[in-house]
Enzyme design. Sequence first.
Site: not given
Length: 393
Positions: A109, A197
Amino acid sequence: MNIHEYQAKKLLAQYGVPVPRGGIAHSATGAIYQANELGGDKWILKTQIHSGARGKAGGVKLCKSSKEISQFCDKFLGNNLVTNQTGPEGKMVSSIYVEEASVILKELYFSILLDRTSQKVTLVVSTEGGMDIEQVAEEMPEKIAKIRIDPSVGMQPFQVRQLVFNLGLPNEAVDSASRAVMKCYRAFRDTDANLLEINPLALVSGNKVLALDAKMSFDANALYRRPEIFELNDKTQQDTREIHAAEHDLNYVGLDGNIGCLINGAGLAMATMDMIQHAGGKPANFLDIGGGASAQRVATSIELVLSDDNVEAILVNIFAGINRCDWVAQGIVDLLNKRDVDVPLVVRLSGTNVEKGQKILKDSGKKIITAETLSDAAQKVVVEWKKSKGKSG
Ligand code: GDP
Ligand code: MN
């Protein structure tokens, strides 16, 4: 302003961030064509909507034949896809991104966001990619690492190494990951983004990282100087109420309570919503009519607030400086002459031409509840709302 994944990937690729090769399609035929162009025998098909969690909702699929591609496209194109982020009505799928399939060794992530509290850009990484980051933050906060960047100094190479170190990558992959992080930061900074993101950022064979997903959103107040970003706006993905308001040059913010609010000025809107909460109610939205609103504009605004199915009572709270209470009152009466409003309507007027305004409301003979002060107005609208719902208290 949000953009689609394929648009974000194209933008990131321009900054040198490694992304899979892919092509956008608007039909099954187009998707098969894109797959042929890419070559190979496996493709990832991804519905393009302004939402994450598409994977869990079935909107991301590995396909191995033209038939599978066709079936996927026929199922989703032209329909709404509901994810746990879209709300119950979902969002319209009008395009599908076809990508070469990657062999994933590990899902990581990575995100960059503007942290208003520390007034710094914050970079976040986690070894737990592919899943909901909020869940990771709650259940295993130790798996999340952050660095903050002082905007006046910019990002320093040692910070990037520090950050990437937390990903537990093989030594050979650290370089690829560090370069990807730096390029993402440049893309973020140069486009006035407020969020970038990548979930997952994948470790793939050859000790490389690849951005398999990409979400970007941009500061709406900076779009005037980023026409190439503004171009990427897709209205079909926006709240229809907000689009409608923007067409009339009105600022509308949808919320999830039951009391519709028509106010002038964002500060008064904030105060009014606090007072409604304090009185035991919840705002459904707020609409800022701005300064010098004509009767016509006021009527349009009320219609817009009423078009929200959640609205069960309306509060009009105007503190008129540039505005004129008589114009506001006239707008309200004009609307009530035009159509029935079957929810309680509470009006508080103050400032320029307030006597004229109050007279217009009174003389209309319409069912309008007037209030003197802000707290009086907030209490009245909550009481009336509860009464109309048959609730006590
Ligand atoms: P989201 O669910 O909307 O966040 O969509 P993602 O783009 O993150 O895709 C969901 C999941 O699909 C990812 O977490 C991956 O596990 C998987 N996925 C995406 N691209 C690929 C790929 O190229 N190869 C493989 N094997 N899986 C992929
Ligand atoms: Mn994702």
